[in-house]
Design an enzyme around this catalytic site. Sequence first.
Site, PDB file in Angstrom:
ATOM      1  N   TYR A  41       0.818  -1.208   0.000  1.00  0.00           N
ATOM      2  CA  TYR A  41       0.000   0.000   0.000  1.00  0.00           C
ATOM      3  C   TYR A  41       0.857   1.264   0.000  1.00  0.00           C
ATOM      4  O   TYR A  41       0.665   2.163   0.819  1.00  0.00           O
ATOM      5  CB  TYR A  41      -0.932   0.023   1.220  1.00  0.00           C
ATOM      6  CG  TYR A  41      -2.003  -1.042   1.214  1.00  0.00           C
ATOM      7  CD1 TYR A  41      -2.300  -1.779   0.069  1.00  0.00           C
ATOM      8  CD2 TYR A  41      -2.730  -1.319   2.357  1.00  0.00           C
ATOM      9  CE1 TYR A  41      -3.273  -2.766   0.074  1.00  0.00           C
ATOM     10  CE2 TYR A  41      -3.717  -2.289   2.362  1.00  0.00           C
ATOM     11  CZ  TYR A  41      -3.980  -3.013   1.223  1.00  0.00           C
ATOM     12  OH  TYR A  41      -4.958  -3.984   1.237  1.00  0.00           O
ATOM     13  N   HIS A  63      -1.347 -11.957   1.402  1.00  0.00           N
ATOM     14  CA  HIS A  63      -2.339 -11.087   0.789  1.00  0.00           C
ATOM     15  C   HIS A  63      -2.949 -11.610  -0.506  1.00  0.00           C
ATOM     16  O   HIS A  63      -2.251 -12.141  -1.375  1.00  0.00           O
ATOM     17  CB  HIS A  63      -1.704  -9.721   0.507  1.00  0.00           C
ATOM     18  CG  HIS A  63      -2.656  -8.710  -0.059  1.00  0.00           C
ATOM     19  ND1 HIS A  63      -3.861  -8.424   0.529  1.00  0.00           N
ATOM     20  CD2 HIS A  63      -2.581  -7.924  -1.169  1.00  0.00           C
ATOM     21  CE1 HIS A  63      -4.491  -7.502  -0.186  1.00  0.00           C
ATOM     22  NE2 HIS A  63      -3.736  -7.191  -1.216  1.00  0.00           N
TER      23      HIS A  63
END
Length: 211
Positions: free
Chosen positions: A86, A140
């Site tokens: 991110y 993830h």
Amino acid sequence: MRTEIRGKQALMQFRSSRRSFLTAAVALPALAAPQAKPTGMAHRTLGKTGLKVTPLGFGGRGTTEPAVIERALDLGINFIDTGRMYQNSERMLGGAIKGKRKNVIIASKTGAKTRADALADLDTSLRELQTDYLDIWQLHNKTKPEEVTDELLEVLQIAKKSGKVRFVGVTSHLNVPEMLAAMLKRGGVDVMLAGYNFTLKPEVTQAIQTA
């Protein structure tokens, strides 16, 4: 002539009223802004982890202002989700939680596919977040059971045994029913983050209820 004078007077009054309106409109947000105060949200226990989290969490992806995170914490939110992928999220979050770490549950993620890369991601996450442990660390965006390899599951356990991570998990935004069923059967994780919204099929709801 009288009509022209009245027209000018009306225009002057309009301009004066407009200035007053705009001045009031600018001042209004400052007057109306609520003071930061806890929301009183009751904490819930996250699965079998024992972690007490607020039902409303804060997603770190896309956040550009540390003040937004600080505001969320001041209002009582204690669960923050971020990830190595991110962009600048972890670094910004690290600055925002200074002095508040013990009151915040932090979940981060790795998108790595090998042991070495995953462990490198973990160390980077800890450094960026300015902490010596993560409450939750996750693999993830896994959409197929075979993407959760034995090597990656072993990495999660290595991280737990090292003390750098309290609990581990997998995230899945697509193919949630199959992923939940597979991980329930296989084990090796404490939590799963599952994509969920009103557009999804009933099978997703059923899979979550089963889990």
